[in-house]
Design an enzyme around this catalytic site. Structure first.
Site, PDB file in Angstrom:
ATOM      1  N   TYR A  13      -9.735  11.805  -0.256  1.00  0.00           N
ATOM      2  CA  TYR A  13      -9.730  10.633   0.107  1.00  0.00           C
ATOM      3  C   TYR A  13      -9.216  10.300   1.560  1.00  0.00           C
ATOM      4  O   TYR A  13     -10.533   9.562   2.247  1.00  0.00           O
ATOM      5  CB  TYR A  13      -9.321   9.815  -1.163  1.00  0.00           C
ATOM      6  CG  TYR A  13      -9.299   8.492  -1.039  1.00  0.00           C
ATOM      7  CD1 TYR A  13      -7.821   7.357  -0.961  1.00  0.00           C
ATOM      8  CD2 TYR A  13     -10.854   7.980  -0.892  1.00  0.00           C
ATOM      9  CE1 TYR A  13      -8.205   6.301  -1.320  1.00  0.00           C
ATOM     10  CE2 TYR A  13     -10.778   6.216  -1.006  1.00  0.00           C
ATOM     11  CZ  TYR A  13      -9.970   5.703  -0.930  1.00  0.00           C
ATOM     12  OH  TYR A  13      -9.715   3.913  -1.102  1.00  0.00           O
ATOM     13  N   ASN A  37      -8.129  20.271  -4.262  1.00  0.00           N
ATOM     14  CA  ASN A  37      -7.969  18.535  -4.666  1.00  0.00           C
ATOM     15  C   ASN A  37      -9.671  18.094  -4.272  1.00  0.00           C
ATOM     16  O   ASN A  37      -9.756  17.011  -4.543  1.00  0.00           O
ATOM     17  CB  ASN A  37      -7.015  17.356  -4.394  1.00  0.00           C
ATOM     18  CG  ASN A  37      -7.311  16.524  -5.701  1.00  0.00           C
ATOM     19  OD1 ASN A  37      -8.009  16.125  -6.454  1.00  0.00           O
ATOM     20  ND2 ASN A  37      -6.799  15.237  -4.949  1.00  0.00           N
ATOM     21  N   SER A 132       3.973   7.597   3.218  1.00  0.00           N
ATOM     22  CA  SER A 132       4.170   6.578   2.341  1.00  0.00           C
ATOM     23  C   SER A 132       4.809   5.839   2.516  1.00  0.00           C
ATOM     24  O   SER A 132       6.162   5.999   2.336  1.00  0.00           O
ATOM     25  CB  SER A 132       3.484   7.571   0.898  1.00  0.00           C
ATOM     26  OG  SER A 132       3.363   6.463  -0.003  1.00  0.00           O
ATOM     27  N   TYR A 157       8.115  13.336  -5.840  1.00  0.00           N
ATOM     28  CA  TYR A 157       6.686  12.888  -4.220  1.00  0.00           C
ATOM     29  C   TYR A 157       7.489  12.210  -3.129  1.00  0.00           C
ATOM     30  O   TYR A 157       7.256  12.643  -1.771  1.00  0.00           O
ATOM     31  CB  TYR A 157       4.639  12.969  -5.031  1.00  0.00           C
ATOM     32  CG  TYR A 157       4.652  12.175  -3.899  1.00  0.00           C
ATOM     33  CD1 TYR A 157       4.628  10.573  -4.434  1.00  0.00           C
ATOM     34  CD2 TYR A 157       3.800  12.988  -3.443  1.00  0.00           C
ATOM     35  CE1 TYR A 157       4.056   9.929  -2.900  1.00  0.00           C
ATOM     36  CE2 TYR A 157       3.368  12.005  -2.457  1.00  0.00           C
ATOM     37  CZ  TYR A 157       2.993  10.987  -2.024  1.00  0.00           C
ATOM     38  OH  TYR A 157       1.943   9.861  -1.187  1.00  0.00           O
ATOM     39  N   LYS A 161       7.589  12.924   1.494  1.00  0.00           N
ATOM     40  CA  LYS A 161       7.287  12.037   2.191  1.00  0.00           C
ATOM     41  C   LYS A 161       8.796  12.193   2.938  1.00  0.00           C
ATOM     42  O   LYS A 161       8.726  12.180   4.213  1.00  0.00           O
ATOM     43  CB  LYS A 161       6.558  11.425   1.637  1.00  0.00           C
ATOM     44  CG  LYS A 161       5.506  11.168   1.083  1.00  0.00           C
ATOM     45  CD  LYS A 161       4.218  12.353   2.136  1.00  0.00           C
ATOM     46  CE  LYS A 161       2.929  12.012   1.504  1.00  0.00           C
ATOM     47  NZ  LYS A 161       1.867  12.779   2.180  1.00  0.00           N
ATOM     48  N   PHE A 186       0.507   1.783   2.232  1.00  0.00           N
ATOM     49  CA  PHE A 186       0.618   0.763   1.410  1.00  0.00           C
ATOM     50  C   PHE A 186      -0.003   1.111   0.255  1.00  0.00           C
ATOM     51  O   PHE A 186      -0.103   2.200  -0.618  1.00  0.00           O
ATOM     52  CB  PHE A 186       1.812  -0.542   1.721  1.00  0.00           C
ATOM     53  CG  PHE A 186       2.247  -0.722   1.704  1.00  0.00           C
ATOM     54  CD1 PHE A 186       2.849  -0.334   3.808  1.00  0.00           C
ATOM     55  CD2 PHE A 186       2.762  -1.160   1.841  1.00  0.00           C
ATOM     56  CE1 PHE A 186       3.871  -0.296   4.396  1.00  0.00           C
ATOM     57  CE2 PHE A 186       4.757  -1.820   2.176  1.00  0.00           C
ATOM     58  CZ  PHE A 186       4.465  -0.958   3.072  1.00  0.00           C
ATOM     59  N   ASN A 207      -3.989   6.299 -10.069  1.00  0.00           N
ATOM     60  CA  ASN A 207      -3.653   4.659  -9.974  1.00  0.00           C
ATOM     61  C   ASN A 207      -4.666   3.606 -10.257  1.00  0.00           C
ATOM     62  O   ASN A 207      -5.275   4.042 -11.064  1.00  0.00           O
ATOM     63  CB  ASN A 207      -4.222   4.825  -7.796  1.00  0.00           C
ATOM     64  CG  ASN A 207      -3.434   5.793  -7.256  1.00  0.00           C
ATOM     65  OD1 ASN A 207      -2.974   6.296  -7.119  1.00  0.00           O
ATOM     66  ND2 ASN A 207      -2.151   5.320  -7.333  1.00  0.00           N
ATOM     67  N   PHE A 226       0.455  -1.711 -16.918  1.00  0.00           N
ATOM     68  CA  PHE A 226       1.680  -1.681 -17.247  1.00  0.00           C
ATOM     69  C   PHE A 226       2.486  -2.208 -16.860  1.00  0.00           C
ATOM     70  O   PHE A 226       3.987  -2.884 -16.314  1.00  0.00           O
ATOM     71  CB  PHE A 226       2.324  -0.447 -16.018  1.00  0.00           C
ATOM     72  CG  PHE A 226       1.939   0.915 -16.582  1.00  0.00           C
ATOM     73  CD1 PHE A 226       1.028   1.604 -14.884  1.00  0.00           C
ATOM     74  CD2 PHE A 226       0.640   1.593 -18.087  1.00  0.00           C
ATOM     75  CE1 PHE A 226      -0.073   3.202 -15.349  1.00  0.00           C
ATOM     76  CE2 PHE A 226       0.331   2.550 -18.024  1.00  0.00           C
ATOM     77  CZ  PHE A 226      -0.391   2.940 -17.419  1.00  0.00           C
ATOM     78  N   GLU A 301       7.551   4.103 -15.779  1.00  0.00           N
ATOM     79  CA  GLU A 301       8.493   4.520 -15.226  1.00  0.00           C
ATOM     80  C   GLU A 301       8.643   4.569 -13.969  1.00  0.00           C
ATOM     81  O   GLU A 301       7.786   5.285 -13.361  1.00  0.00           O
ATOM     82  CB  GLU A 301       9.137   5.814 -16.621  1.00  0.00           C
ATOM     83  CG  GLU A 301       9.980   6.485 -15.646  1.00  0.00           C
ATOM     84  CD  GLU A 301      12.157   5.919 -16.712  1.00  0.00           C
ATOM     85  OE1 GLU A 301      11.130   5.205 -17.190  1.00  0.00           O
ATOM     86  OE2 GLU A 301      12.488   5.724 -15.682  1.00  0.00           O
TER      87      GLU A 301
HETATM   88  C1  WQD Z   1      -0.369   0.017  -8.725  1.00  0.00           C
HETATM   89  C2  WQD Z   1      -0.064  -0.801  -9.785  1.00  0.00           C
HETATM   90  C3  WQD Z   1       1.406  -0.841 -12.015  1.00  0.00           C
HETATM   91  C4  WQD Z   1      -2.813   1.952 -12.851  1.00  0.00           C
HETATM   92  C5  WQD Z   1       0.947   4.960  -5.809  1.00  0.00           C
HETATM   93  C6  WQD Z   1       2.270   5.965  -5.371  1.00  0.00           C
HETATM   94  C7  WQD Z   1       2.196   5.569  -3.697  1.00  0.00           C
HETATM   95  C8  WQD Z   1       1.076   5.685  -3.332  1.00  0.00           C
HETATM   96  C9  WQD Z   1      -0.117   5.360  -4.017  1.00  0.00           C
HETATM   97  C10 WQD Z   1       0.666   7.768  -2.588  1.00  0.00           C
HETATM   98  C11 WQD Z   1       1.693  -1.042  -9.758  1.00  0.00           C
HETATM   99  C12 WQD Z   1       0.171  -0.524 -11.774  1.00  0.00           C
HETATM  100  C13 WQD Z   1      -1.512   1.115 -12.462  1.00  0.00           C
HETATM  101  C14 WQD Z   1      -2.685   1.632 -14.371  1.00  0.00           C
HETATM  102  C15 WQD Z   1      -1.229  -0.346 -14.153  1.00  0.00           C
HETATM  103  N1  WQD Z   1       0.763   7.035  -3.815  1.00  0.00           N
HETATM  104  N2  WQD Z   1      -0.902   0.073 -12.818  1.00  0.00           N
HETATM  105  N3  WQD Z   1      -1.807   0.401 -14.713  1.00  0.00           N
HETATM  106  O1  WQD Z   1       2.374   2.423  -8.322  1.00  0.00           O
HETATM  107  O2  WQD Z   1       2.168   0.984  -6.102  1.00  0.00           O
HETATM  108  O3  WQD Z   1       2.002   3.393  -5.726  1.00  0.00           O
HETATM  109  O4  WQD Z   1      -0.355   5.217  -5.479  1.00  0.00           O
HETATM  110  O5  WQD Z   1       1.100   8.259  -1.949  1.00  0.00           O
HETATM  111  O6  WQD Z   1       3.167   7.002  -3.309  1.00  0.00           O
HETATM  112  O7  WQD Z   1       3.717   5.502  -6.164  1.00  0.00           O
HETATM  113  O8  WQD Z   1       0.123   2.304  -6.706  1.00  0.00           O
HETATM  114  O9  WQD Z   1      -2.221   1.899  -8.255  1.00  0.00           O
HETATM  115  O10 WQD Z   1      -0.221   3.507  -9.085  1.00  0.00           O
HETATM  116  O11 WQD Z   1      -0.138   1.030  -9.048  1.00  0.00           O
HETATM  117  O12 WQD Z   1      -0.777  -1.264 -14.713  1.00  0.00           O
HETATM  118  O13 WQD Z   1      -3.684   2.579 -15.097  1.00  0.00           O
HETATM  119  O14 WQD Z   1      -1.068  -0.847 -11.072  1.00  0.00           O
HETATM  120  O15 WQD Z   1       2.132  -0.586 -12.912  1.00  0.00           O
HETATM  121  O16 WQD Z   1       1.824  -1.967 -10.634  1.00  0.00           O
HETATM  122  P1  WQD Z   1       1.308   2.362  -6.913  1.00  0.00           P
HETATM  123  P2  WQD Z   1      -0.359   2.301  -8.483  1.00  0.00           P
END
Ligand code: WQD
Length: 348
Positions: A13, A37, A132, A157, A161, A186, A207, A226, A301
């Site tokens: 991506y 991937n 990240s 993971y 990084k 971010f 994500n 979540f 979690e």
């Molecule tokens: C964003 C918000 C969830 C999915 C992660 C990795 C980080 C980077 C980016 C690779 C949070 C909420 C999410 C869902 C939800 N990845 N959510 N329902 O956790 O900030 O970061 O992805 O580099 O390293 O940690 O991103 O998109 O998973 O979550 O409510 O089905 O959306 O709780 O608040 P995150 P995310």
């Protein structure tokens, strides 16, 4: 003669969007990927790069190489005189890394060690690494600037990084003429304006926005939110979402900076603005004209309440800042998703 840049994991991506910007900026990218991937297209190219060729009308040099195959990597460096490397290749699913830590350490760390060793033996000394914001762990203060403590990662993971950042810093210290930039992403979202390339997670998206867009296009019934009991304006998690094309342009700015600097330095790539889950749902409904039903479920979690960047250092030293707003991020995401309901496997 265009500068030749190796792009590891360039079918993914972020990598594929960076290949677009590299070509547009006049670089000569050579892409490697192991298809872990990425969907295969025709002529042995990943489908994502097939699409990039069509978008730009330019051929892309691609080789199927796995960073764990050091000999193949070394032969590649024998064949090409790279001026720099953009390193994206690696596993990136937080949840999977908790279940399979050794796989993540083997692929992400050993692969990077091979890359650094082969760069050193071939005199290639300029590197941009796909890091990240996860290296910051649970924020001690907000907005997060690059002086914020790192290493408090809560999953393997994120630890890979952090460890890779440290490996690169130490390599730059050991070989004083190296120059490396660590880009701490971010939350990248959205897609190229053509709608031809975008994020195509295999299986259930981890994500938020790929999941939200799959609900909007009717591929999934509803979004699981979540938790809505965080200490945030509406109780749901707040993150710094950045347009993938802004993020890709940040890599071009970093490459240019490498021409005049030395040592190793980290930069945040974020907008400096945080949005909640429910704000993102609303933004996607506005962009798509579709409803995005959701259910509030238990917290995930390891999730943190709020995370957003102080992007001032990249502005000051890379001359880069994010330009696209939330509406544009969601409009471009919707164009990709609505034209490709099942990602790269089909195109409508
Ligand atoms: C964003 C918000 C969830 C999915 C992660 C990795 C980080 C980077 C980016 C690779 C949070 C909420 C999410 C869902 C939800 N990845 N959510 N329902 O956790 O900030 O970061 O992805 O580099 O390293 O940690 O991103 O998109 O998973 O979550 O409510 O089905 O959306 O709780 O608040 P995150 P995310």
């Amino acid at each position: 003669m265009a500068e030749k840049v190796l792009v590891t994991g360039g079918a993914g991506y972020i990598g594929s969007h960076c290949v677009v910007e590299l070509l547009e900026a006049g670089y000569h990218p050579v892409v490697i990927d192991n298809f872990h991937n990425a969907i295969r297209g025709t002529h042995g190219l990943p489908e994502s790069l097939q699409r990039v060729q069509k978008i730009l009308g330019k051929e892309i040099e691609f080789e199927e190489v796995d960073l764990l195959n050091k000999d193949a990597l070394s032969s590649l460096f024998d064949k090409h005189k790279f001026s720099a490397v953009l390193h994206f290749a690696g596993l990136k699913a937080v949840g999977e890394s908790v279940e399979k830590p050794l796989l993540y350490y083997k692929v992400n760390l050993t692969g990077t060690i091979h890359l650094l060793e082969v760069m050193s033996s071939h005199g290639v000394k300029k590197l941009v690494f796909s890091s990240s914001a996860t290296v910051y762990g649970d924020p001690k203060y907000l907005p997060i600037d690059e002086s914020h403590p790192v290493g408090g990662c809560t999953n393997p993971y994120g630890k890979t990084k952090y460890f890779i950042e440290e490996m690169i810093k130490d390599q730059c210290k050991a070989e004083g003429d190296w120059c490396a930039i660590l880009l701490r992403y971010f939350n990248p979202i959205g897609a190229h304006v053509s709608g031809r390339i975008g994020e195509d997670p295999q299986g259930i998206p981890n994500n938020l926005m790929p999941y939200v867009s799959q609900v909007a296009v009717g591929r999934r019934e509803y979004l699981n939110v979540f938790g809505n009991d965080y200490n945030t304006p509406d109780g749901t998690g707040v993150r710094d979402y950045i347009h993938i094309v802004d993020l890709a342009k940040g890599h071009i700015a970093a490459l240019k900076r490498l021409e005049t600097s030395s040592g190793c330095k980290a930069y945040n790539l974020g907008t400096g603005v945080g949005y909640s889950v429910l704000q993102m749902v609303k933004a996607m409904e506005k962009a798509s004209g579709k409803e995005v039903p959701y259910k509030i479920v238990a917290r995930r979690e390891g999730d943190i309440a709020t995370c957003y960047a102080d992007p001032a250092l990249a502005a000051a030293e890379l001359g880069w800042k994010a330009e696209y707003d939330l509406d544009r991020m969601c409009e471009d995401l919707w164009r990709w998703q609505s034209h490709n309901p099942t990602g790269f496997s089909t195109e409508h």
